[in-house]
Enzyme design. Structure first.
Site: not given
Length: 617
Positions: A333-334, A356, A379, A402, A598
């Protein structure tokens, strides 16, 4: 390498051979410290007669340079070195000096001591030691990455027989275009062969074959530290690159393509131009050139990434007559970008569950949203029982890290290596499929995001699992930042988003207020004398140097006439967040940039999620 210096009389110095530390000059750039390398060290063909391959200190790239533009490092140090140059140039000089000192067994305490030794004409240095043919570990490590990129990512073959056949095919095709027997739109201008044309080249008049299109799609958004493409925008291969010196342009062209299409004389003319702007940015005419820039290249670049056929699976859509609040599951979620986007779209959120593990990001979200976000842990630890307890879910969103998927990272671990972060995509996939199975046939919208500069194999793997082709969306059309990202999902209209982006971007009849929001000046504190040097900044990452534009020498802002970097409150506006959004928990400026680097561009996420207003309250 963009600053100019006065003309000086330089000495060739000792014989220039592999391993020698030298000064080299590329085009209109200033003299820059480098080391001569073998073609085999970087995975390229032998340099042309009279040329040498060099490895640049500082930015750690390679170029093929005429030996007339290479001089000895030590004999010319006092003439070339000057205090007025930028930090990047000085850092490159210090790298070279450290190697020279190591070869001479000269001990130094710090950079000041090292520079003092150099300014005293390298007191007691041994020229035979400096001319060592062995390459230092720093150079060898980076060259290994470059060679791997050339061989593995681009599958380049340098077999002499194959090269000869390829050159003959190129000559036949180009001569056919010149004498009028062939239409340039009928040949692939990336490989210059009469292959089966599957599309038009987005930047220049000409066709493109299937393999070259895949390579161009893979590499066109792979930027180096200078904000320019790491591969040629014509053939999509690395090599001796000539970059456009327009600060708002990202394009690089290899000398091989320029020679083929524009001619050797024009290439030499280009090398002497100061500054040089590329074939799209400039209207300069080149005699006998086959390279014709497309005026509608932005629209073509957009359609270049559209899938030929996007798989749309049958969905059980919500009843639009009875709109209810939305239930959301946000993975990775950041700083709560998804929640903020839904709030600004005025879509009522019944429940917003988030995964998160970054404490700073969680604190930022809690500061703004409090108990309206329910955190459910890592997660990787989501069990079927936990997922069942939070269902039904209407929207699953997420963008896994990424770093291990990006071509820019030479040490990337890929999507399958559990020692990295690329495999976290499969956690997103696992959770999505579990939600779809436990949702009692209730429609599940989803959105998955990741970097555009991933290789085609990884892109195909993600598309195969999600059973959708990605939409490539660049935030530069709706914000002051170029940030190209792939988005996979089933939200209506995703693939058509910004289809007419360039025509809208250039339309002076647009509402002035909205148009200004796309420019950097809109995000700056103009009352304090701050003004944007560029209209759009390059992609901001977690690294501080990503805020520097144009070859790592240009700061994006001027304050009262002096160069300055973006302030973090201005950077928040660039991403679409309110000022001081990340100002919580006594975070430092670097920590706040790390969180922003991010995150998603709020402008883009809002545009993607906007169609959900038709389905939810």
């Amino acid at each position: 390498m963009s600053m100019k210096i006065k003309k000086i009389s330089l000495k060739l110095g000792h014989k220039l051979s592999v391993g020698n530390i030298v000064w080299a000059k590329l085009g209109s750039y200033q003299w820059w410290p480098a080391i001569i390398i073998r073609s085999s060290d970087c995975g390229h063909p032998e340099a042309k007669f009279g040329n040498s391959w060099v490895f640049w200190f500082g930015d750690h790239k390679i170029s093929e340079i005429s030996r007339k533009r290479i001089v000895g490092f030590v004999p010319n140090f006092l003439q070339i070195f000057h205090d007025a140059s930028g930090k990047k140039w000085k850092a490159a000089v210090y790298e070279a000096l450290e190697i020279v000192a190591a070869r001479c067994n000269h001990l130094f305490r710090n950079a000041k001591d090292l520079m003092s030794w150099a300014m005293k004409k390298f007191k007691a240095y041994d020229e035979t030691l400096i001319a060592n043919s062995n390459l230092p570990p720093l150079v060898l490590k980076r060259l290994k990455d470059i060679r791997k990129f050339n061989v593995d990512s681009l599958s380049c073959s340098y077999d002499s027989n194959i090269d000869n056949v390829s050159i003959k095919k190129e000559l036949i095709a180009l001569n056919g275009v010149r004498n009028g027997s062939l239409n340039i739109e009928g040949i692939c201008i990336s490989c210059c062969e009469e292959a089966t044309i599957v599309d038009y080249h987005p930047f220049f008049k000409g066709g493109i074959c299937y393999e070259c299109k895949k390579r161009l799609q893979e590499n066109i958004y792979t930027y180096g530290y200078d904000g320019k493409t790491m591969c040629c925008v014509i053939c999509a291969k690395p090599g001796s690159l000539i970059i456009c010196e327009n600060v708002d342009c990202f394009r690089s062209h290899c000398s091989k393509c320029i020679t083929k299409f524009v001619g050797l004389e024009n290439q030499l003319r280009i090398m002497e131009m100061n500054p040089w702007q590329c074939f799209i940015c400039s209207n300069v005419h080149y005699d006998h050139s086959l390279l014709k820039a497309r005026k509608d290249w932005q629209e073509r670049l957009f359609s270049f990434f559209l899938p030929i056929k996007t798989q749309m699976k049958e969905m059980f859509l919500p009843d639009c007559k009875i709109k209810r609040p939305i239930r959301v599951l946000s993975l990775f979620d950041g700083i709560g970008t998804g929640k903020l986007a839904l709030d600004e779209l005025r879509i009522e959120v019944e429940k917003y569950y988030a995964c998160e593990i970054d404490d700073d990001a969680v604190n930022v979200s809690k500061f703004h949203f409090g108990d309206s976000i329910t955190y459910i842990g890592n997660v990787k630890n989501l069990t079927e029982g936990k997922i069942q307890s939070i269902c039904p879910i209407d929207l699953v969103i997420g963008g896994s890290p990424c770093n291990d998927l990006s071509l820019v990272n030479p040490e990337r671990k890929g999507i399958y290596d559990f020692g990295g972060t690329g495999h976290l995509f499969f956690d997103f996939f696992h959770v999505l499929k579990t939600v779809q199975r436990l949702n009692n046939q209730r429609c599940v919208f989803f959105l998955f995001e990741n970097v555009a500069s991933m290789n085609q194999k990884t892109k195909r793997i993600i598309s195969s699992f999600l059973m959708h082709e990605p939409a490539l969306i660049d935030s530069k059309y709706v914000s002051p930042q170029a940030r190209a990202r792939y988005f996979w999902g089933n939200i209506p209209g995703m693939h058509m988003l910004y289809q007419y982006c360039s025509s809208l971007h250039n339309d002076v009849k647009l509402d002035v207020g909205y148009n200004n929001e796309k420019l950097l000046n809109h995000c700056l504190l103009e009352k304090l004398g701050r003004k944007g040097v560029v209209e759009k900044i390059r992609t901001v990452t977690t690294q501080k140097n990503s805020l520097i534009q144009d070859n790592c020498t240009l700061l994006p802002v001027e304050m009262n006439g002096e160069p300055d970097s973006l302030w973090v409150t201005e950077l928040e506006k660039v991403f679409g967040f309110p000022r001081h959004y990340t100002d919580s928990g006594n975070l430092s400026v670097n920590e706040r940039q790390h969180l922003l680097g991010r995150s998603w561009s709020l402008h883009v996420v809002k545009d993607i999620l906007k169609p959900l207003k038709s389905f939810f309250k």
